[in-house]
Motif scaffolding. Sequence first.
Motif, mmCIF file in Angstrom:
data_model
loop_
_atom_site.group_PDB
_atom_site.id
_atom_site.type_symbol
_atom_site.label_atom_id
_atom_site.label_comp_id
_atom_site.label_asym_id
_atom_site.label_seq_id
_atom_site.Cartn_x
_atom_site.Cartn_y
_atom_site.Cartn_z
ATOM 1 N N GLY A 101 1.603 34.666 25.754
ATOM 2 C CA GLY A 101 2.005 34.766 24.353
ATOM 3 C C GLY A 101 3.494 34.800 24.114
ATOM 4 N N ASN A 102 4.289 34.926 25.172
ATOM 5 C CA ASN A 102 5.748 34.937 25.023
ATOM 6 C C ASN A 102 6.317 33.532 25.170
ATOM 7 N N PHE A 103 7.636 33.395 24.916
ATOM 8 C CA PHE A 103 8.267 32.080 24.893
ATOM 9 C C PHE A 103 8.090 31.348 26.222
ATOM 10 N N PHE A 104 8.575 31.942 27.309
ATOM 11 C CA PHE A 104 8.316 31.382 28.640
ATOM 12 C C PHE A 104 7.235 32.245 29.290
ATOM 13 N N GLY A 105 6.047 32.216 28.706
ATOM 14 C CA GLY A 105 4.981 33.133 29.100
ATOM 15 C C GLY A 105 4.081 32.652 30.205
ATOM 16 N N ARG A 106 4.382 31.496 30.801
ATOM 17 C CA ARG A 106 3.603 31.014 31.939
ATOM 18 C C ARG A 106 4.355 31.245 33.249
ATOM 19 N N GLN A 107 5.604 30.823 33.292
ATOM 20 C CA GLN A 107 6.432 31.048 34.467
ATOM 21 C C GLN A 107 7.878 31.296 34.036
ATOM 22 N N ALA A 108 8.515 32.231 34.687
ATOM 23 C CA ALA A 108 9.938 32.489 34.474
ATOM 24 C C ALA A 108 10.447 33.221 35.714
ATOM 25 N N TRP A 109 10.862 32.447 36.716
ATOM 26 C CA TRP A 109 11.251 33.066 37.980
ATOM 27 C C TRP A 109 12.423 32.331 38.625
ATOM 28 N N VAL A 110 13.091 33.035 39.540
ATOM 29 C CA VAL A 110 14.157 32.461 40.348
ATOM 30 C C VAL A 110 13.873 32.839 41.796
ATOM 31 N N GLY A 111 14.243 31.961 42.734
ATOM 32 C CA GLY A 111 13.899 32.261 44.113
ATOM 33 C C GLY A 111 14.733 31.514 45.133
ATOM 34 N N MET A 112 14.359 31.705 46.390
ATOM 35 C CA MET A 112 15.065 31.099 47.510
ATOM 36 C C MET A 112 14.052 30.544 48.500
ATOM 37 N N GLU A 113 14.232 29.260 48.853
ATOM 38 C CA GLU A 113 13.406 28.632 49.869
ATOM 39 C C GLU A 113 14.189 28.505 51.164
ATOM 40 N N SER A 114 13.519 28.694 52.286
ATOM 41 C CA SER A 114 14.153 28.549 53.594
ATOM 42 C C SER A 114 13.098 28.182 54.616
ATOM 43 N N PRO A 115 13.507 27.828 55.841
ATOM 44 C CA PRO A 115 12.505 27.544 56.882
ATOM 45 C C PRO A 115 11.623 28.744 57.196
ATOM 46 N N TYR A 116 12.021 29.923 56.756
ATOM 47 C CA TYR A 116 11.278 31.146 57.051
ATOM 48 C C TYR A 116 10.342 31.564 55.917
#
Length: 357
Positions: A101-116
Motif C-alpha cells: 500500500g505504500n509508494f515503493f511497497g513491493r521492493q525498496a532495498w540496497v545491497g552488495m553482490e560478491s563471489p561470496y
Amino acid sequence: MKWLVRCLAAAGLMSAAGVASAQSTVTLYGIVDGSILYTSHTMNMATGQNAGHQFSFTDSGMSGSNFGMRGAEDLGGGMRAVFALESGISIANGQFSNSNGNFFGRQAWVGMESPYGTVKAGLQYSPFFLSLYQTDPRGMSYFGSGLVSYVNNVYVTGLFNSNAITYTSPEIAGIQAMGMFAMGGAAGNFQAGRQYSASLRYHIAGFTLTGALYSGNAGGSATSTPVPSTVEFVGRTIGASYRFPNSLTISASYALYKVAQSFDNSVYSGGLSYMITPYLDVDAGVWYTRDGNDGSNHSLLASTGVQFYLSKRTTLYGQFGYVNNHGRMDTGLSINNALFEVSGSTVGASIGIRHLF
C-alpha cells in the motif's frame, strides 16, 4: 605550451571516461496487466453471504501491475553495489495496489553482490515466499494459483517484508541457501514485529527441491502499512519440480500457515506447465487446503491457463478456475476482486493482456 594543453585536455577526457564507466547503470522496468473477470458467486465482505455473480474489469489478472528502477555499479573484484525500488499500481484507477500500500511497497532495498554471496537491506521478498514461488505450477498467477492461497491466509506478511536484511549464498554443488531477519522497529520491544525466514534449494539439471520456514510476530513499525504485513504466523514449506527436455514442467509442494489464535491451514498442491510452441504455453494446478484445528474446514481450488505470446513483451491470456469451500473456509479465485469466496462451489474465468517494459 600548445602541446602541454593538448596533453592535459586528453588526460582530462580519459579521466572523465573512466569515471563515467564506473557510474551506476539504472533500468526502468514494469508490468502493465489488465483483464475481465467473471465469477459465479461473490462474497459480500460485510455479511459473508453471496452477493451474486460478477462481471468486472480487474487490474492484474495474471501478474501484479508495477513499475520500478533497478541499478548496479561494478566495484571491481567481482563486487557490485545493487538496488531496487518497485511500486505496485492499479491500471483500473491509477492508485497504489499489488503491494503493501505504500509508494515503493513491493521492493525498496540496497545491497552488495560478491563471489561470496549477496546481502540486501530494506523492503524485500522473504525466502519463504520465494521458495513457494519456485514450485508453483502456475507461476504465482494472480488468478487461481498458490499466491491466492497465500494472500488469503496471511495477506502480504512474508511477501513484502519491511526492515529486512537478507543473505543469499552462491550456488555450490547445486545447493543455495538464503536467510532473512527483519527487525520490528518498536522501541523497547525487540520481539514486536520481528520476522525471520530461511530457505535451502537444491538444483541439478531439470530437478529443483526447495524447503523454507518463516516466523513472524505481530506489531512493530510495519503495522503502519495500509495492507496488513505483520500477521503473526509460522510457515513451513517443501516442494519439488522437474523440467523435462521437451519443455514440460511438473511440480508439487506442501505449505503450512499456522496463524496465532486462529487456523492451522495445510495446503497441498500439484500441477504442470507445458510450452507447446515458443508462442503458446498452457498450465494447470490443484490446491487442497485443510484446517488442522477443524477438519470440516477445507477447500479445493483448481485452475488452468493459456498464454499466447504476441512478442517477448506482450501476452494475451485466458484462465479458468473452480473453487469449492466447506465449513468456514473462504478460499477465493483471484487476488483482486475475488480473494475470498462463499461456501459451496464457485467458477470463474479471466481474459486479459499483459505487457512488460
